[in-house]
Motif scaffolding. Sequence first.
Motif, PDB file in Angstrom:
ATOM      1  N   GLY A 150       0.801  -1.210   0.000  1.00 42.26           N
ATOM      2  CA  GLY A 150       0.000   0.000   0.000  1.00 42.26           C
ATOM      3  C   GLY A 150       0.841   1.269   0.000  1.00 42.26           C
ATOM      4  N   LEU A 151       2.142   1.140  -0.232  1.00 41.91           N
ATOM      5  CA  LEU A 151       3.038   2.292  -0.230  1.00 41.91           C
ATOM      6  C   LEU A 151       3.224   2.809  -1.652  1.00 41.91           C
ATOM      7  CD1 LEU A 151       5.853   0.826   2.072  1.00 41.91           C
ATOM      8  CD2 LEU A 151       3.940   2.278   2.764  1.00 41.91           C
ATOM      9  N   THR A 152       3.350   4.105  -1.773  1.00 46.98           N
ATOM     10  CA  THR A 152       3.730   4.677  -3.062  1.00 46.98           C
ATOM     11  C   THR A 152       5.201   4.326  -3.301  1.00 46.98           C
ATOM     12  OG1 THR A 152       4.518   6.760  -2.139  1.00 46.98           O
ATOM     13  CG2 THR A 152       2.150   6.622  -2.707  1.00 46.98           C
ATOM     14  N   ALA A 153       5.678   4.521  -4.510  1.00 44.38           N
ATOM     15  CA  ALA A 153       7.088   4.252  -4.807  1.00 44.38           C
ATOM     16  C   ALA A 153       7.990   5.090  -3.914  1.00 44.38           C
ATOM     17  CB  ALA A 153       7.383   4.534  -6.281  1.00 44.38           C
ATOM     18  N   GLU A 154       7.611   6.326  -3.664  1.00 45.20           N
ATOM     19  CA  GLU A 154       8.407   7.207  -2.799  1.00 45.20           C
ATOM     20  C   GLU A 154       8.391   6.710  -1.353  1.00 45.20           C
ATOM     21  OE1 GLU A 154       7.473  11.554  -1.322  1.00 45.20           O
ATOM     22  OE2 GLU A 154       8.265  11.619  -3.377  1.00 45.20           O
ATOM     23  N   GLU A 155       7.228   6.283  -0.867  1.00 47.43           N
ATOM     24  CA  GLU A 155       7.127   5.751   0.495  1.00 47.43           C
ATOM     25  C   GLU A 155       7.911   4.454   0.639  1.00 47.43           C
ATOM     26  OE1 GLU A 155       2.679   7.356   1.763  1.00 47.43           O
ATOM     27  OE2 GLU A 155       2.867   5.515   0.564  1.00 47.43           O
ATOM     28  N   GLU A 156       7.856   3.598  -0.382  1.00 49.54           N
ATOM     29  CA  GLU A 156       8.609   2.344  -0.330  1.00 49.54           C
ATOM     30  C   GLU A 156      10.111   2.628  -0.288  1.00 49.54           C
ATOM     31  OE1 GLU A 156       9.334  -1.873  -2.668  1.00 49.54           O
ATOM     32  OE2 GLU A 156       7.778  -0.527  -3.398  1.00 49.54           O
ATOM     33  N   GLY A 182      12.370  -8.403  -1.100  1.00 48.15           N
ATOM     34  CA  GLY A 182      11.205  -8.925  -0.375  1.00 48.15           C
ATOM     35  C   GLY A 182       9.970  -8.117  -0.719  1.00 48.15           C
ATOM     36  N   GLY A 183      10.159  -6.829  -0.740  1.00 50.42           N
ATOM     37  CA  GLY A 183       9.179  -5.854  -1.198  1.00 50.42           C
ATOM     38  C   GLY A 183       7.746  -6.068  -0.792  1.00 50.42           C
ATOM     39  N   GLN A 184       6.915  -5.244  -1.339  1.00 52.03           N
ATOM     40  CA  GLN A 184       5.490  -5.316  -1.063  1.00 52.03           C
ATOM     41  C   GLN A 184       4.882  -6.525  -1.786  1.00 52.03           C
ATOM     42  OE1 GLN A 184       3.399  -1.537  -1.465  1.00 52.03           O
ATOM     43  NE2 GLN A 184       5.361  -0.548  -1.750  1.00 52.03           N
ATOM     44  N   MET A 185       4.005  -7.195  -1.106  1.00 55.03           N
ATOM     45  CA  MET A 185       3.321  -8.343  -1.692  1.00 55.03           C
ATOM     46  C   MET A 185       1.874  -7.950  -1.976  1.00 55.03           C
ATOM     47  SD  MET A 185       5.534 -10.862  -1.682  1.00 55.03           S
ATOM     48  CE  MET A 185       4.448 -12.211  -2.023  1.00 55.03           C
ATOM     49  N   ASN A 186       1.388  -8.269  -3.147  1.00 55.27           N
ATOM     50  CA  ASN A 186      -0.023  -8.046  -3.442  1.00 55.27           C
ATOM     51  C   ASN A 186      -0.850  -9.059  -2.663  1.00 55.27           C
ATOM     52  OD1 ASN A 186       0.441  -5.967  -5.286  1.00 55.27           O
ATOM     53  ND2 ASN A 186       0.813  -7.431  -6.936  1.00 55.27           N
ATOM     54  N   GLY A 187      -1.953  -8.614  -2.124  1.00 54.13           N
ATOM     55  CA  GLY A 187      -2.861  -9.519  -1.431  1.00 54.13           C
ATOM     56  C   GLY A 187      -2.579  -9.713   0.038  1.00 54.13           C
ATOM     57  N   VAL A 188      -1.551  -9.034   0.591  1.00 62.55           N
ATOM     58  CA  VAL A 188      -1.272  -9.173   2.023  1.00 62.55           C
ATOM     59  C   VAL A 188      -2.312  -8.367   2.784  1.00 62.55           C
ATOM     60  CG1 VAL A 188       0.345  -8.687   3.892  1.00 62.55           C
ATOM     61  CG2 VAL A 188       1.186  -9.586   1.730  1.00 62.55           C
ATOM     62  N   GLU A 189      -3.092  -9.070   3.586  1.00 63.96           N
ATOM     63  CA  GLU A 189      -4.124  -8.414   4.385  1.00 63.96           C
ATOM     64  C   GLU A 189      -3.605  -8.088   5.779  1.00 63.96           C
ATOM     65  OE1 GLU A 189      -7.596 -11.060   4.096  1.00 63.96           O
ATOM     66  OE2 GLU A 189      -6.699 -11.702   2.191  1.00 63.96           O
ATOM     67  N   ARG A 190      -2.639  -8.872   6.240  1.00 67.34           N
ATOM     68  CA  ARG A 190      -2.067  -8.636   7.576  1.00 67.34           C
ATOM     69  C   ARG A 190      -0.659  -9.209   7.583  1.00 67.34           C
ATOM     70  NH1 ARG A 190      -2.139 -11.690  12.223  1.00 67.34           N
ATOM     71  NH2 ARG A 190      -3.602 -13.173  11.348  1.00 67.34           N
ATOM     72  N   TYR A 191       0.261  -8.494   8.206  1.00 65.59           N
ATOM     73  CA  TYR A 191       1.639  -8.965   8.357  1.00 65.59           C
ATOM     74  C   TYR A 191       2.176  -8.278   9.598  1.00 65.59           C
ATOM     75  CZ  TYR A 191       6.136 -10.812   6.758  1.00 65.59           C
ATOM     76  OH  TYR A 191       7.306 -11.523   6.635  1.00 65.59           O
TER      77      TYR A 191
END
Length: 153
Positions: free
Chosen positions: A22-28, A70-79
């Motif tokens: 859910g992060l923008t490229a800048e936030e990531e 590792g990056g952002q994963m699509n579909g992660v509801e909780r981590y």
Amino acid sequence: MRTPEETVRAVAAGVCRLMRGGLTAEEESAQLDELAAHYAEQTDVRHPFSLLGDPPLLSRAALREHFGRGGQMNGVERYEVVDDRVHPTPDPEVVIFEFRYEGVLDGREFTIPCIFVVRVRHGEIVESRDYVDHVAGARAFGRLPGLAAALAA
């Protein structure tokens, strides 16, 4: 200056923020910078239980790249980090961080047990041995078939 306990907890929390997405490229990019900043410029991070080899991560830049993969994963509801305990050792620079990453990905719950043995000097990680259940991670992120193929090759 962060204590060893504050440092290991900050790294785990940062990984969770990154993985939840859910992060923008800048936030990531900022999150990757923040994670890498918890490590010394020259460090020694290893994953002894890695199933496909354990190339050491020897610099802050290498750690930033590692976290980026590792990056952002699509579909992660909780981590999140659960059941976390920091065990002090006789050496004030060294702590043992025992915890689990727990979450939900595409409606499936998962848990990944971890134990990190970490040396923190002046608020930065200079050495870490990260013992992670890599099979549980592969199962959680749908990478088990690829891992099995790589192991069989």
